[in-house]
Design a protein around this motif. Structure first.
Motif, short mmCIF file in Angstrom:
data_model
loop_
_atom_site.label_atom_id
_atom_site.label_comp_id
_atom_site.label_asym_id
_atom_site.label_seq_id
_atom_site.Cartn_x
_atom_site.Cartn_y
_atom_site.Cartn_z
N TRP A 8 47.81 42.09 42.08
CA TRP A 8 46.62 42.90 42.35
C TRP A 8 46.05 43.52 41.09
CZ3 TRP A 8 46.31 48.05 41.33
CH2 TRP A 8 47.42 48.88 41.51
N ALA A 9 46.90 43.82 40.11
CA ALA A 9 46.38 44.35 38.85
C ALA A 9 45.50 43.31 38.15
CB ALA A 9 47.52 44.80 37.95
N ILE A 10 45.97 42.08 38.12
CA ILE A 10 45.18 41.00 37.53
C ILE A 10 43.95 40.72 38.40
CG2 ILE A 10 45.16 38.51 37.00
CD1 ILE A 10 46.63 40.23 34.90
N GLY A 11 44.14 40.78 39.71
CA GLY A 11 43.03 40.56 40.63
C GLY A 11 41.87 41.51 40.42
N LEU A 12 42.18 42.75 40.02
CA LEU A 12 41.11 43.72 39.77
C LEU A 12 40.11 43.21 38.73
CD1 LEU A 12 43.04 47.11 39.75
CD2 LEU A 12 41.32 46.37 41.40
N LYS A 13 40.62 42.48 37.75
CA LYS A 13 39.75 41.93 36.71
C LYS A 13 38.72 40.97 37.33
CE LYS A 13 39.14 40.88 32.19
NZ LYS A 13 38.65 41.84 31.23
N TYR A 14 39.17 40.20 38.31
CA TYR A 14 38.31 39.19 38.93
C TYR A 14 37.37 39.75 39.99
CZ TYR A 14 41.17 35.74 36.53
OH TYR A 14 41.80 35.00 35.57
N THR A 15 37.64 40.97 40.48
CA THR A 15 36.76 41.54 41.51
C THR A 15 35.42 41.98 40.97
OG1 THR A 15 37.51 43.84 41.28
CG2 THR A 15 38.76 42.41 42.80
N GLU A 16 35.34 42.18 39.65
CA GLU A 16 34.12 42.67 39.00
C GLU A 16 33.61 43.91 39.72
OE1 GLU A 16 31.29 39.51 38.26
OE2 GLU A 16 32.89 38.14 37.64
N GLY A 17 34.49 44.92 39.79
CA GLY A 17 34.12 46.17 40.45
C GLY A 17 33.99 46.03 41.96
N PHE A 18 34.78 45.15 42.53
CA PHE A 18 34.76 44.86 43.97
C PHE A 18 33.41 44.32 44.43
CE2 PHE A 18 38.47 47.64 43.70
CZ PHE A 18 39.39 46.88 44.39
N SER A 19 32.72 43.63 43.53
CA SER A 19 31.45 43.01 43.90
C SER A 19 31.62 41.53 44.28
CB SER A 19 30.45 43.13 42.74
OG SER A 19 30.89 42.37 41.63
N GLN A 20 32.80 40.98 44.05
CA GLN A 20 33.09 39.58 44.40
C GLN A 20 33.99 39.57 45.64
OE1 GLN A 20 31.59 37.01 42.68
NE2 GLN A 20 30.55 38.75 41.70
N LEU A 21 33.53 38.97 46.72
CA LEU A 21 34.20 39.07 48.01
C LEU A 21 35.62 38.51 48.00
CD1 LEU A 21 34.14 39.86 50.97
CD2 LEU A 21 33.21 37.59 51.47
N VAL A 22 35.79 37.25 47.65
CA VAL A 22 37.11 36.62 47.77
C VAL A 22 38.14 37.30 46.86
CG1 VAL A 22 38.43 34.48 47.46
CG2 VAL A 22 36.20 34.43 48.61
N PRO A 23 37.85 37.50 45.58
CA PRO A 23 38.84 38.20 44.75
C PRO A 23 39.13 39.62 45.26
CG PRO A 23 37.22 37.13 43.35
CD PRO A 23 36.72 37.03 44.76
N SER A 24 38.13 40.27 45.82
CA SER A 24 38.33 41.62 46.35
C SER A 24 39.26 41.62 47.55
CB SER A 24 37.00 42.26 46.73
OG SER A 24 36.17 42.41 45.59
N VAL A 25 39.07 40.68 48.46
CA VAL A 25 39.92 40.58 49.65
C VAL A 25 41.35 40.25 49.25
CG1 VAL A 25 40.34 39.24 51.75
CG2 VAL A 25 38.03 40.03 51.22
N VAL A 26 41.51 39.30 48.33
CA VAL A 26 42.85 38.92 47.87
C VAL A 26 43.53 40.11 47.18
CG1 VAL A 26 44.13 37.44 46.26
CG2 VAL A 26 42.33 36.46 47.70
N THR A 27 42.80 40.81 46.35
CA THR A 27 43.35 41.97 45.64
C THR A 27 43.79 43.05 46.61
OG1 THR A 27 42.04 41.50 43.67
CG2 THR A 27 42.83 43.75 43.93
N ILE A 28 42.98 43.35 47.59
CA ILE A 28 43.32 44.38 48.58
C ILE A 28 44.53 43.94 49.40
CG2 ILE A 28 42.51 45.54 50.67
CD1 ILE A 28 39.70 45.59 49.27
N ALA A 29 44.61 42.66 49.75
CA ALA A 29 45.77 42.14 50.50
C ALA A 29 47.04 42.28 49.66
CB ALA A 29 45.54 40.69 50.90
N LEU A 30 46.95 41.96 48.36
CA LEU A 30 48.11 42.10 47.49
C LEU A 30 48.52 43.56 47.34
CD1 LEU A 30 47.24 39.45 44.76
CD2 LEU A 30 49.19 39.38 46.33
N MET A 31 47.56 44.45 47.30
CA MET A 31 47.87 45.88 47.24
C MET A 31 48.67 46.30 48.48
SD MET A 31 44.37 47.67 45.97
CE MET A 31 43.78 47.54 44.30
N GLY A 32 48.16 45.91 49.64
CA GLY A 32 48.85 46.25 50.88
C GLY A 32 50.24 45.66 50.95
N GLY A 33 50.37 44.40 50.56
CA GLY A 33 51.68 43.75 50.56
C GLY A 33 52.64 44.41 49.59
N SER A 34 52.14 44.77 48.43
CA SER A 34 52.97 45.42 47.43
C SER A 34 53.52 46.75 47.95
CB SER A 34 52.16 45.63 46.14
OG SER A 34 52.96 46.23 45.15
#
Length: 109
Positions: free
Chosen positions: A19-45
């Protein structure tokens, strides 16, 4: 039981790195798929960290979790984003890893 707690903690740490790396790809949570994956990884973590806390001391588990996340994030930052490979930076990573190992070795389960 303790082995399962340590495995849960390892999974939690790996997911934290994700999720830390995923944050880079979310571009401020403006990109849907990376944002969803990042949030899922946060929850799982957080879930796997909480499972490890059923057995492990909170101080040990939290330090190992953040250590795995920090080391993994720096390594992936180097591999994916061309971040600095300075020797002092690598030495600092080795200190973190030695601390994680020490906490595992000297932890009373």
């Amino acid at each position: 039981m303790a082995v399962n707690a340590w495995l849960s903690l390892l999974v939690a740490g790996i997911m934290e790195t994700g999720w830390a790396i995923g944050l880079k790809y979310t571009e401020g949570f403006s990109q849907l798929v990376p944002s969803v994956v990042t949030i899922a990884l946060m929850g799982g973590s957080f879930y796997f960290l909480s499972k490890s806390l059923e057995t492990l001391p909170v101080g040990t588990a939290y330090a190992v979790w953040t250590g795995i996340g920090a080391v993994g994030t720096v390594i992936l930052g180097i591999a994916l984003f061309g971040e600095s490979r300075d020797m002092l930076r690598i030495l600092c990573l080795l200190f973190i890893v030695s601390g994680i190992i020490g906490l595992k070795i000297f932890s009373v389960d």
